[in-house]
Design a protein around this motif. Structure first.
Motif, PDB file in Angstrom:
ATOM      1  N   ALA A 294      -5.690 -59.390 -15.764  1.00 44.16           N
ATOM      2  CA  ALA A 294      -6.127 -60.134 -16.774  1.00 44.16           C
ATOM      3  C   ALA A 294      -5.617 -61.473 -16.588  1.00 44.16           C
ATOM      4  O   ALA A 294      -6.429 -62.703 -16.553  1.00 44.16           O
ATOM      5  N   PRO A 295      -4.329 -61.897 -15.923  1.00 44.74           N
ATOM      6  CA  PRO A 295      -4.265 -63.146 -15.881  1.00 44.74           C
ATOM      7  C   PRO A 295      -4.777 -63.597 -14.560  1.00 44.74           C
ATOM      8  O   PRO A 295      -5.251 -65.059 -14.602  1.00 44.74           O
ATOM      9  N   ALA A 299      -6.897 -67.043 -14.947  1.00 43.33           N
ATOM     10  CA  ALA A 299      -6.410 -68.341 -14.484  1.00 43.33           C
ATOM     11  C   ALA A 299      -7.004 -69.769 -14.737  1.00 43.33           C
ATOM     12  O   ALA A 299      -8.384 -69.929 -14.975  1.00 43.33           O
ATOM     13  N   ASP A 300      -6.387 -70.722 -14.526  1.00 37.30           N
ATOM     14  CA  ASP A 300      -6.723 -72.047 -14.988  1.00 37.30           C
ATOM     15  C   ASP A 300      -7.398 -72.233 -16.261  1.00 37.30           C
ATOM     16  O   ASP A 300      -8.119 -73.276 -16.387  1.00 37.30           O
ATOM     17  N   GLY A 301      -6.808 -71.594 -17.094  1.00 36.86           N
ATOM     18  CA  GLY A 301      -7.444 -71.799 -18.672  1.00 36.86           C
ATOM     19  C   GLY A 301      -8.660 -71.302 -18.882  1.00 36.86           C
ATOM     20  O   GLY A 301      -9.438 -71.711 -19.951  1.00 36.86           O
ATOM     21  N   ARG A 302      -9.317 -70.338 -18.025  1.00 38.77           N
ATOM     22  CA  ARG A 302     -10.740 -69.659 -18.283  1.00 38.77           C
ATOM     23  C   ARG A 302     -10.710 -68.770 -19.587  1.00 38.77           C
ATOM     24  O   ARG A 302      -9.497 -68.240 -19.678  1.00 38.77           O
ATOM     25  N   GLU A 303     -11.684 -69.033 -20.412  1.00 42.65           N
ATOM     26  CA  GLU A 303     -11.839 -68.041 -21.523  1.00 42.65           C
ATOM     27  C   GLU A 303     -12.634 -66.838 -21.035  1.00 42.65           C
ATOM     28  O   GLU A 303     -13.931 -67.063 -20.621  1.00 42.65           O
ATOM     29  N   VAL A 304     -12.186 -65.697 -21.339  1.00 45.45           N
ATOM     30  CA  VAL A 304     -12.992 -64.482 -20.877  1.00 45.45           C
ATOM     31  C   VAL A 304     -12.792 -63.491 -22.091  1.00 45.45           C
ATOM     32  O   VAL A 304     -11.869 -63.122 -22.554  1.00 45.45           O
ATOM     33  N   LEU A 367     -15.906 -57.764  -7.640  1.00 44.77           N
ATOM     34  CA  LEU A 367     -14.803 -57.240  -6.756  1.00 44.77           C
ATOM     35  C   LEU A 367     -14.025 -56.276  -7.446  1.00 44.77           C
ATOM     36  O   LEU A 367     -13.577 -55.152  -7.168  1.00 44.77           O
ATOM     37  N   PHE A 368     -13.683 -56.425  -8.767  1.00 48.19           N
ATOM     38  CA  PHE A 368     -12.988 -55.547  -9.731  1.00 48.19           C
ATOM     39  C   PHE A 368     -13.808 -54.267  -9.843  1.00 48.19           C
ATOM     40  O   PHE A 368     -13.133 -53.238  -9.669  1.00 48.19           O
ATOM     41  N   CYS A 369     -14.960 -54.387 -10.063  1.00 51.07           N
ATOM     42  CA  CYS A 369     -15.892 -53.064 -10.135  1.00 51.07           C
ATOM     43  C   CYS A 369     -15.940 -52.314  -8.851  1.00 51.07           C
ATOM     44  O   CYS A 369     -15.750 -51.111  -8.747  1.00 51.07           O
ATOM     45  N   PHE A 370     -15.938 -52.992  -7.490  1.00 45.26           N
ATOM     46  CA  PHE A 370     -15.941 -52.476  -6.479  1.00 45.26           C
ATOM     47  C   PHE A 370     -14.836 -51.585  -6.047  1.00 45.26           C
ATOM     48  O   PHE A 370     -14.711 -50.456  -5.750  1.00 45.26           O
ATOM     49  N   PHE A 371     -13.615 -52.418  -6.616  1.00 44.86           N
ATOM     50  CA  PHE A 371     -12.197 -51.709  -6.306  1.00 44.86           C
ATOM     51  C   PHE A 371     -12.351 -50.296  -7.020  1.00 44.86           C
ATOM     52  O   PHE A 371     -11.869 -49.418  -6.631  1.00 44.86           O
ATOM     53  N   HIS A 372     -12.878 -50.381  -8.407  1.00 42.95           N
ATOM     54  CA  HIS A 372     -12.754 -49.134  -9.320  1.00 42.95           C
ATOM     55  C   HIS A 372     -13.648 -48.183  -8.532  1.00 42.95           C
ATOM     56  O   HIS A 372     -13.531 -46.791  -8.878  1.00 42.95           O
ATOM     57  N   VAL A 373     -14.932 -48.487  -8.037  1.00 37.11           N
ATOM     58  CA  VAL A 373     -15.802 -47.516  -7.320  1.00 37.11           C
ATOM     59  C   VAL A 373     -14.861 -46.841  -6.356  1.00 37.11           C
ATOM     60  O   VAL A 373     -14.967 -45.559  -6.201  1.00 37.11           O
ATOM     61  N   CYS A 374     -14.034 -47.283  -5.591  1.00 34.40           N
ATOM     62  CA  CYS A 374     -13.276 -46.964  -4.578  1.00 34.40           C
ATOM     63  C   CYS A 374     -12.193 -45.881  -5.037  1.00 34.40           C
ATOM     64  O   CYS A 374     -11.958 -44.665  -4.537  1.00 34.40           O
TER      65      CYS A 374
END
Length: 460
Positions: A294-295, A299-304, A367-374
Motif C-alpha cells: 500500500a505505501p 507514494a508521492d501522494g497518489r490516490e488509489v 508487477l504485483f499480480c505477477f508476483f502473486h502468480v508466482c
C-alpha cells in the motif's frame, strides 16, 4: 479566487478482474482434456457442484474427505481474511497512530517468534486437531472481546492474531496429510488437494473482503462490530464441525523420541534444511510485500482505491495455483525443483524492479499480480516437497521451525525501518527480493542433493 484541483482516484479496469478469473477457471476446466492425452491419471478439479472426478478410479470416500476438508479450510481462511483486512480498517476507524500500529506489528512478530515457533512441535505431540481448535478459539476470543468492549485492544489482538496465523500455516495441512495417509488414499490425490487449498484460500480471502465490507456498510449506524460478530459465528461453526467430524491418532512415541527425530530431520537432513530455508525466505518476502504494497502504491501522494486492488492480487494467486497441475502432471511435465527455481527467481526479479525503479500505478499492479502468480505456484509446490522429504509426524514442527528465522527478520525490519527509520522501504523490498533469489538457490541445491529419481506427480 482559489483554484480547485480535482484529483482522480485510480482504480483497476474491470477487464483485469475478468481476465484473472476467466483465466483461472479456463485453466481448471481445460486441464483434464489436455492431461488425458498424456496419461490416464485421476484428476480432481472444482466445478459448480463441488469437486468432481475425471475417472472412476477415485473413491467416493476420498471425494467426501476432500470436500469436507476444503469446506472447513475455506471457512478458516475466511476467518483469517476478515481479521486481517478488517483489522486495518479498525486502526483507521479508532484513529490509532502510525507509531502505535507499528508497535502492534512488532508485538505480533515477537509473539510469532517466541511462541509460534513451538506451536508446530506442540501440534505434532498433542495432535493438529487440538491446534486447529485453538486457532478457532483465538479468533473467537478476539471477536468476543471486540464486541464486548466495542473498542480495539491492539496488544491483545496482535498477540492472538499472530499466534492464530502461525497455527494456520501448518495445523490444517498437517491434519489433512495425516488423515489422507491413514485413510489409504493415493498420493496423487493429495497433490491435487494442495493446489486446491491455495485456490480456495485465495477465493476465501476475496470473500472475506466482500463480507467485511458488506457488514461494515450494514452496521455503519451501530458502529463497526458486525465483522467481529461474523468472526464469532464462523469460529463457533468451525469448532463444532471439527469436534464432530475430525478424528486423529495421538502420538504413539514419547516426547523425547519426537525431539530426537525432529532434530535429526530438520537440523541434520540437508534436503530438509534447504527446504526449510526456502520456506523461510518465502514467508519473509510475502510478509514484507503485504507491509509495503500500500505505501508503494500511494507514494508521492497518489490516490488509489486499495480495496479494488486486493481482489486482483488474490485472483492472480488463484491463477498461479491452477497452473501447478499443468507444470507437474500435465503435458508440460516440469520437474518440481525446476519449476520452483523459475518461480522464486521470477518473484525476486519482480520485487527487484519494484525496489529500484519508480513505476506508474498500472505497471506496479501488473508487477504485483505477477508476483502473486508466482506465489500461487510456489505454495502448493512447497507442500508437495514437504510430503516428499518430511515425515507426517514431524510436519508441523518442521514448518513452525522454518518460520522462526523469517519472523526474526520481519521483527528486525519493522524495528529498523519503521521504529528507528534507519532503513527505507526500497531497501527492505530489496532484502525481500534477495531472499527470493536465495530461495531459488536453495531449490537448486535441493535438486542437486536429491538422491531419489524424479517420478511423475501421480506416482509420488
Amino acid at each position: 479566487m482559489g483554484v480547485v484541483i480535482e484529483s482522480e482516484v485510480w482504480e483497476p479496469k474491470p477487464q483485469l478482474y475478468l481476465f484473472l478469473f476467466f483465466s483461472s477457471f479456463l485453466s481448471i476446466f481445460l486441464f483434464p482434456y489436455f492431461s488425458s492425452k498424456n496419461n490416464k491419471t485421476s484428476l480432481v478439479y472444482p466445478d459448480l457442484g463441488g469437486i468432481v472426478s475425471t475417472t472412476s478410479s477415485q473413491s467416493s470416500s476420498f471425494l467426501r474427505f476432500q470436500r469436507s476438508f476444503l469446506f472447513i479450510y475455506s471457512l478458516a481462511s475466511l476467518n483469517e481474511g476478515i481479521q486481517s483486512v478488517f483489522g486495518e480498517f479498525e486502526y483507521a476507524y479508532y484513529g490509532i497512530s502510525r507509531e502505535h500500529v507499528l508497535v502492534y506489528l512488532c508485538v505480533g512478530s515477537a509473539s510469532a517468534l517466541l511462541f509460534g515457533t513451538f506451536a508446530g512441535m506442540l501440534s505434532d505431540v498433542i495432535g493438529p486437531k487440538k491446534i486447529c481448535i485453538t486457532f478457532c478459539f483465538l479468533h473467537l476470543f478476539v471477536g468476543i472481546w471486540k464486541n464486548v468492549t466495542m473498542h480495539i485492544s491492539g496488544w491483545i489482538a496482535s498477540i492472538c492474531m499472530a499466534l492464530a496465523s502461525s497455527a494456520f500455516s501448518f495445523c490444517f495441512e498437517t491434519w489433512m496429510v495425516t488423515e489422507h495417509e491413514k485413510l489409504g488414499h493415493r498420493q496423487d490425490m493429495l497433490s491435487d488437494t494442495f493446489w486446491l487449498m491455495a485456490f480456495f484460500e485465495s477465493a476465501s480471502l476475496i470473500g472475506s473482503q466482500v463480507l467485511g465490507n458488506s457488514l461494515i456498510g450494514a452496521g455503519a449506524w451501530k458502529g463497526i462490530g458486525f465483522p467481529s460478530i461474523a468472526v464469532v459465528i464462523l469460529s463457533v461453526l468451525i469448532i463444532i464441525y471439527i469436534g464432530r467430524n475430525w478424528k486423529e491418532t495421538p502420538l504413539t512415541g514419547g516426547v523425547k523420541d519426537y525431539v530426537i527425530a525432529l532434530n535429526a530431520c530438520v537440523f541434520h537432513d540437508k534436503k530438509v534444511c534447504l527446504l526449510a530455508c526456502a520456506q523461510a525466505c518465502l514467508h519473509f518476502s510475502s510478509t514484507v510485500f503485504w507491509i509495503l504494497w500500500a505505501p508503494t502504491l500511494v507514494a508521492d501522494g497518489r490516490e488509489v482505491h486499495l480495496g479494488l486492488i486486493y481482489p486482483c492480487l488474490m485472483g492472480a494467486r488463484m491463477l498461479g495455483s491452477t497452473a501447478v497441475p499443468w507444470f507437474h502432471s500435465g503435458f508440460l511435465q516440469v520437474q518440481i525443483e525446476d519449476c520452483m527455481i523459475f518461480a522464486f527467481s521470477a518473484a525476486g526479479l519482480v520485487l527487484s524492479i519494484i525496489a529500484y525503479d519508480y513505476q506508474e500505478i498500472g505497471t506496479l499492479l501488473t508487477l504485483f499480480c505477477f508476483f502473486h502468480v508466482c506465489v500461487g505456484i510456489i505454495l502448493p509446490s512447497l507442500a508437495r516437497l514437504r510430503t516428499m522429504y518430511v515425515p507426517n509426524e514431524l510436519r508441523g514442527g518442521m514448518i513452525s521451525l522454518s518460520l522462526a528465522p523469517a519472523n526474526a527478520a520481519i521483527l528486525f525490519v519493522l524495528v529498523q525501518g519503521g521504529y528507528l527509520r534507519s532503513m527505507d522501504n526500497s531497501t527492505i523490498m530489496a532484502f525481500a527480493a534477495f531472499a527470493l533469489f536465495a530461495a531459488a538457490g536453495f531449490m537448486h541445491l535441493l535438486k542437486q542433493r536429491g538422491n531419489l529419481p524424479h517420478q511423475n506427480w501421480h506416482e509420488l
